[in-house]
Design a protein around this motif. Structure first.
Motif, PDB file in Angstrom:
ATOM      1  N   LEU A  11       0.829  -1.200   0.000  1.00 39.83           N
ATOM      2  CA  LEU A  11       0.000   0.000   0.000  1.00 39.83           C
ATOM      3  C   LEU A  11       0.871   1.262   0.000  1.00 39.83           C
ATOM      4  N   THR A  12       1.987   1.242   0.708  1.00 39.88           N
ATOM      5  CA  THR A  12       2.885   2.392   0.680  1.00 39.88           C
ATOM      6  C   THR A  12       3.394   2.637  -0.735  1.00 39.88           C
ATOM      7  N   PHE A  13       3.759   1.553  -1.431  1.00 38.25           N
ATOM      8  CA  PHE A  13       4.143   1.720  -2.839  1.00 38.25           C
ATOM      9  C   PHE A  13       2.994   2.330  -3.637  1.00 38.25           C
ATOM     10  N   LEU A  14       1.790   1.808  -3.452  1.00 37.91           N
ATOM     11  CA  LEU A  14       0.657   2.299  -4.229  1.00 37.91           C
ATOM     12  C   LEU A  14       0.424   3.794  -3.994  1.00 37.91           C
ATOM     13  N   VAL A  15       0.470   4.223  -2.740  1.00 29.56           N
ATOM     14  CA  VAL A  15       0.248   5.642  -2.441  1.00 29.56           C
ATOM     15  C   VAL A  15       1.314   6.497  -3.129  1.00 29.56           C
ATOM     16  N   SER A  16       2.566   6.092  -3.014  1.00 26.62           N
ATOM     17  CA  SER A  16       3.647   6.818  -3.690  1.00 26.62           C
ATOM     18  C   SER A  16       3.430   6.846  -5.200  1.00 26.62           C
TER      19      SER A  16
ATOM     20  N   GLU B 190      14.325  15.278  -2.376  1.00 23.80           N
ATOM     21  CA  GLU B 190      13.836  13.903  -2.435  1.00 23.80           C
ATOM     22  C   GLU B 190      13.620  13.343  -1.036  1.00 23.80           C
ATOM     23  N   LEU B 191      14.519  13.659  -0.108  1.00 23.99           N
ATOM     24  CA  LEU B 191      14.313  13.245   1.283  1.00 23.99           C
ATOM     25  C   LEU B 191      13.076  13.921   1.871  1.00 23.99           C
ATOM     26  N   ARG B 192      12.868  15.166   1.510  1.00 32.19           N
ATOM     27  CA  ARG B 192      11.673  15.876   1.998  1.00 32.19           C
ATOM     28  C   ARG B 192      10.401  15.203   1.478  1.00 32.19           C
ATOM     29  N   ASN B 193      10.429  14.746   0.222  1.00 30.43           N
ATOM     30  CA  ASN B 193       9.280  14.012  -0.309  1.00 30.43           C
ATOM     31  C   ASN B 193       9.052  12.717   0.470  1.00 30.43           C
ATOM     32  N   ILE B 194      10.140  12.048   0.840  1.00 30.82           N
ATOM     33  CA  ILE B 194      10.001  10.823   1.631  1.00 30.82           C
ATOM     34  C   ILE B 194       9.400  11.156   2.995  1.00 30.82           C
ATOM     35  N   ALA B 195       9.836  12.279   3.599  1.00 30.80           N
ATOM     36  CA  ALA B 195       9.260  12.696   4.884  1.00 30.80           C
ATOM     37  C   ALA B 195       7.759  12.950   4.747  1.00 30.80           C
ATOM     38  N   LEU B 196       7.337  13.518   3.620  1.00 26.81           N
ATOM     39  CA  LEU B 196       5.913  13.748   3.389  1.00 26.81           C
ATOM     40  C   LEU B 196       5.166  12.423   3.234  1.00 26.81           C
ATOM     41  N   LEU B 197       5.751  11.494   2.480  1.00 26.24           N
ATOM     42  CA  LEU B 197       5.134  10.174   2.330  1.00 26.24           C
ATOM     43  C   LEU B 197       5.028   9.470   3.680  1.00 26.24           C
ATOM     44  N   ASP B 198       6.079   9.580   4.498  1.00 26.95           N
ATOM     45  CA  ASP B 198       6.052   8.953   5.822  1.00 26.95           C
ATOM     46  C   ASP B 198       4.958   9.541   6.699  1.00 26.95           C
ATOM     47  N   LEU B 199       4.711  10.837   6.553  1.00 25.53           N
ATOM     48  CA  LEU B 199       3.618  11.469   7.298  1.00 25.53           C
ATOM     49  C   LEU B 199       2.275  10.886   6.868  1.00 25.53           C
ATOM     50  N   ILE B 200       2.072  10.753   5.568  1.00 26.42           N
ATOM     51  CA  ILE B 200       0.807  10.228   5.045  1.00 26.42           C
ATOM     52  C   ILE B 200       0.585   8.787   5.503  1.00 26.42           C
ATOM     53  N   THR B 201       1.638   7.981   5.443  1.00 30.83           N
ATOM     54  CA  THR B 201       1.513   6.550   5.740  1.00 30.83           C
ATOM     55  C   THR B 201       1.733   6.222   7.210  1.00 30.83           C
ATOM     56  N   ASN B 202       2.105   7.243   8.017  1.00 28.56           N
ATOM     57  CA  ASN B 202       2.335   7.025   9.441  1.00 28.56           C
ATOM     58  C   ASN B 202       3.440   5.982   9.654  1.00 28.56           C
ATOM     59  N   ASN B 203       4.557   6.200   8.978  1.00 27.42           N
ATOM     60  CA  ASN B 203       5.668   5.247   9.032  1.00 27.42           C
ATOM     61  C   ASN B 203       6.320   5.285  10.409  1.00 27.42           C
ATOM     62  N   THR B 204       6.403   4.141  11.054  1.00 26.03           N
ATOM     63  CA  THR B 204       6.977   4.086  12.395  1.00 26.03           C
ATOM     64  C   THR B 204       8.397   3.530  12.412  1.00 26.03           C
TER      65      THR B 204
END
Length: 242
Positions: free
Chosen positions: A73-78, A123-137
């Motif tokens: 699902l994380t891949f799909l959202v990205s 690109e790291l900032r985009n990953i931080a945004l994705l982590d916020l959306i997906t609640n990456n722990t």
């Protein structure tokens, strides 16, 4: 930025879904069964990572047998957002049962990850945004894959989409910084996709309360209009951080 074009990504997804998987090794440092494999299809062989659900270690705060779904699902959202921050990933049957299969991406060995993760890199900032959306722990330094082409990928997204706020990451350099207009648009798009357009797909991978919590989290981010600060009631950085 992805060094893979849209057509190339679709071709990888097709081949990873239908090729014959052969396990050739194991990443011994991983807590769950993480198998190094090849995927034979037509005239080419793809190197990939295969994580069978049967090899997932039970966790106290996530339902058993759901980590592969969360990775997919994380891949799909990205992918839906056009960020392409996660290597092409599919959910399919394999030698040890259903699991996540992800294209292997070679890291740029000239990059010092211990310095790289601290950079103000878009690109790291985009990953931080994705982590916020997906609640990456579990965004560790070692889960970042800078490539020689200048792209940056993230991997290991099994502990995501929890109902509770559990963001835990090494990427805190943008805490309290305002979202750009483009980032606000991405958050709005993510909300629409998860809540409505792709809702049935999402509910095939996580529970409804987890979907609702994801939408609520995005709504708070849109209201606050900035990257979050570390939660004082939750460890801000995974351990070990690498």
């Amino acid at each position: 930025m992805s060094f893979l074009g849209a057509q190339e990504i679709e071709e990888y997804l097709r081949d990873l879904s239908h090729g014959e998987i052969s396990v050739t090794g194991r990443l011994v440092d991983a807590s769950n069964a993480t198998l190094y494999a090849s995927c034979e299809v037509k005239e080419r062989t793809l190197i990939c990572i295969y994580k069978p659900i049967a090899g997932e270690r039970p966790l106290w705060d996530f339902p058993d047998g759901t980590l592969a779904n969360r990775e997919y699902l994380t891949f799909l959202v990205s992918h839906w957002l056009g960020l392409h921050l996660v290597p092409p990933t599919v959910l399919r049957d394999g030698p040890y049962g259903t699991g996540m299969v992800q294209l292997w991406i070679d890291i740029d060995e000239n990059v010092d990850l211990m310095e790289f993760f601290k950079e103000d890199n878009p690109e790291l900032r985009n990953i931080a945004l994705l982590d916020l959306i997906t609640n990456n722990t579990d965004r560790k330094i070692g889960h970042l894959i800078p490539t020689s082409e200048g792209a940056v990928y993230g991997c290991d997204h099994g502990v995501t989409f929890h109902t509770e706020d559990k963001l835990r990451t090494v990427l805190w350099q943008w805490a309290k910084q305002p979202f750009s207009p483009a980032e606000l648009e991405l958050l709005q798009l993510a909300r629409m996709l998860i809540a409505t357009e792709k809702r049935d797909v999402v509910l095939g991978l996580i529970e409804e309360e987890e979907l609702d919590a994801t939408v609520d989290r995005i709504d708070r981010a849109l209201a606050e209009k900035c990257f979050p600060e570390p939660n004082p009631d939750w460890p801000a950085v995974p351990w070990p951080p690498f």
